[in-house]
Design an enzyme around this catalytic site. Structure first.
Site, PDB file in Angstrom:
ATOM      1  N   HIS A  29       0.900  -1.405   0.046  1.00 51.69           N
ATOM      2  CA  HIS A  29       0.184  -0.025   0.160  1.00 51.69           C
ATOM      3  C   HIS A  29       0.809   1.426  -0.128  1.00 51.69           C
ATOM      4  O   HIS A  29       1.686   1.849   0.809  1.00 51.69           O
ATOM      5  CB  HIS A  29      -0.502   0.248   1.566  1.00 51.69           C
ATOM      6  N   HIS A  36      -4.795  -5.940  -6.841  1.00 51.90           N
ATOM      7  CA  HIS A  36      -4.168  -7.530  -5.568  1.00 51.90           C
ATOM      8  C   HIS A  36      -5.557  -7.830  -5.223  1.00 51.90           C
ATOM      9  O   HIS A  36      -6.611  -6.586  -5.318  1.00 51.90           O
ATOM     10  CB  HIS A  36      -3.677  -6.765  -4.427  1.00 51.90           C
ATOM     11  N   CYS A  71     -12.577  -5.583   6.301  1.00 51.87           N
ATOM     12  CA  CYS A  71     -12.204  -6.139   4.976  1.00 51.87           C
ATOM     13  C   CYS A  71     -10.392  -6.834   5.453  1.00 51.87           C
ATOM     14  O   CYS A  71     -10.066  -6.799   6.715  1.00 51.87           O
ATOM     15  CB  CYS A  71     -11.419  -5.136   4.718  1.00 51.87           C
ATOM     16  N   HIS A  73      -7.435  -9.826   3.164  1.00 49.35           N
ATOM     17  CA  HIS A  73      -6.733 -10.393   2.558  1.00 49.35           C
ATOM     18  C   HIS A  73      -7.037 -11.319   2.090  1.00 49.35           C
ATOM     19  O   HIS A  73      -6.135 -11.911   3.818  1.00 49.35           O
ATOM     20  CB  HIS A  73      -5.553  -9.469   1.733  1.00 49.35           C
ATOM     21  N   GLU A  91      -9.973  -9.364  13.386  1.00 50.79           N
ATOM     22  CA  GLU A  91     -10.107  -7.870  13.682  1.00 50.79           C
ATOM     23  C   GLU A  91     -11.122  -7.409  15.218  1.00 50.79           C
ATOM     24  O   GLU A  91     -11.124  -6.429  15.489  1.00 50.79           O
ATOM     25  CB  GLU A  91     -10.437  -7.156  12.657  1.00 50.79           C
ATOM     26  N   TYR A 108     -12.667  -1.726  -6.728  1.00 50.60           N
ATOM     27  CA  TYR A 108     -12.538   0.033  -6.937  1.00 50.60           C
ATOM     28  C   TYR A 108     -11.189   0.378  -6.709  1.00 50.60           C
ATOM     29  O   TYR A 108     -10.080  -0.645  -6.473  1.00 50.60           O
ATOM     30  CB  TYR A 108     -12.887   0.179  -5.563  1.00 50.60           C
ATOM     31  N   GLU A 118      -5.629   2.357  -2.612  1.00 51.21           N
ATOM     32  CA  GLU A 118      -6.063   1.202  -2.562  1.00 51.21           C
ATOM     33  C   GLU A 118      -7.038   0.581  -3.691  1.00 51.21           C
ATOM     34  O   GLU A 118      -7.401   1.976  -4.768  1.00 51.21           O
ATOM     35  CB  GLU A 118      -7.250   1.332  -1.620  1.00 51.21           C
ATOM     36  N   GLU A 120      -8.069  -2.647  -5.596  1.00 54.70           N
ATOM     37  CA  GLU A 120      -8.700  -4.418  -5.180  1.00 54.70           C
ATOM     38  C   GLU A 120      -9.789  -4.615  -5.782  1.00 54.70           C
ATOM     39  O   GLU A 120     -10.606  -3.516  -6.709  1.00 54.70           O
ATOM     40  CB  GLU A 120      -8.989  -4.299  -3.715  1.00 54.70           C
ATOM     41  N   TRP A 165     -14.702   3.099  -0.384  1.00 53.98           N
ATOM     42  CA  TRP A 165     -15.687   1.552  -0.425  1.00 53.98           C
ATOM     43  C   TRP A 165     -16.612   1.859  -0.677  1.00 53.98           C
ATOM     44  O   TRP A 165     -17.857   0.796  -0.877  1.00 53.98           O
ATOM     45  CB  TRP A 165     -14.933   0.536  -0.466  1.00 53.98           C
TER      46      TRP A 165
END
Length: 198
Positions: A29, A36, A71, A73, A91, A108, A118, A120, A165
């Site tokens: 980032h 990604h 959110c 990955h 989280e 986005y 960002e 993704e 987002w």
């Protein structure tokens, strides 16, 4: 013990979504973030409310901004459903159930105030809470359960209060969050903005 740079990585993808490699998450980032794979998830309470969270001030991108439940990955060899479950635990310290895809083709690109990008391919999921959240302070500084119709109208009328987002996802999720969301009055919108609980 696996190397942290290897275990904490993101999957780099081509425009068609095919994986082309991986990179340490901490290095990805920047002001020139490569495309990604990520995901977003919205968690629903049994009373119909939606969990929204405020990102910790230590987050590299959009610190202190209100957004969806969480959110993350996926890692190499990890199914998206596994990644969602893992991130819910990491989280928010919570279990989720009845996970289902809502916006499987969401994508986005956004730039935050510091210039970090960002970028993704970010499938969006909806899940049900199976336990109460106990957020990790390094990830989440606040959270609220809000009525879905309030969240929908907040995204429409005050988009600057939410992550970019979430602003794009929430209207497209109307049927998943609040199939019959009525118009919200000024008092309801004020409650949503202040984060009051249902």
């Amino acid at each position: 013990m696996p190397d942290a740079a290897i275990s904490d990585h993101v999957l780099l993808v081509h425009a068609d979504g095919q994986v082309r490699g991986r990179a340490p998450r901490a290095s990805v980032h920047t002001t020139d973030t490569p495309l990604h794979l990520g995901f977003s998830c919205y968690v629903l309470h049994e009373d119909g409310s939606v969990l929204v969270t405020r990102r910790a001030l230590t987050k590299r991108t959009w610190p202190g901004v209100w957004t969806n439940s969480f959110c993350g990955h996926p890692r190499q060899g990890e199914a998206l459903s596994e990644a969602v479950t893992r991130h819910a635990r990491h989280e928010l310290g919570m279990e989720v159930q009845a996970l289902r895809p809502a916006l499987p083709d969401f994508r986005y690109r956004a730039v935050d105030a510091s210039g970090v990008v960002e970028n993704e391919i970010c499938p969006v999921f909806v899940a049900e809470a199976a336990s109460a959240p106990v957020p990790r302070p390094s990830e989440v500084m606040e959270l609220r359960w809000v009525r879905p119709e309030h969240l929908i109208h907040l995204a429409e009328l005050a988009p600057w209060t939410l992550s970019p987002w979430a602003v794009r996802q929430i209207p497209a999720l109307r049927a998943h969050l609040a199939p019959a969301a009525p118009p919200a009055d000024a008092g309801a919108l004020r409650s949503a903005a202040l984060g009051s609980t249902p």
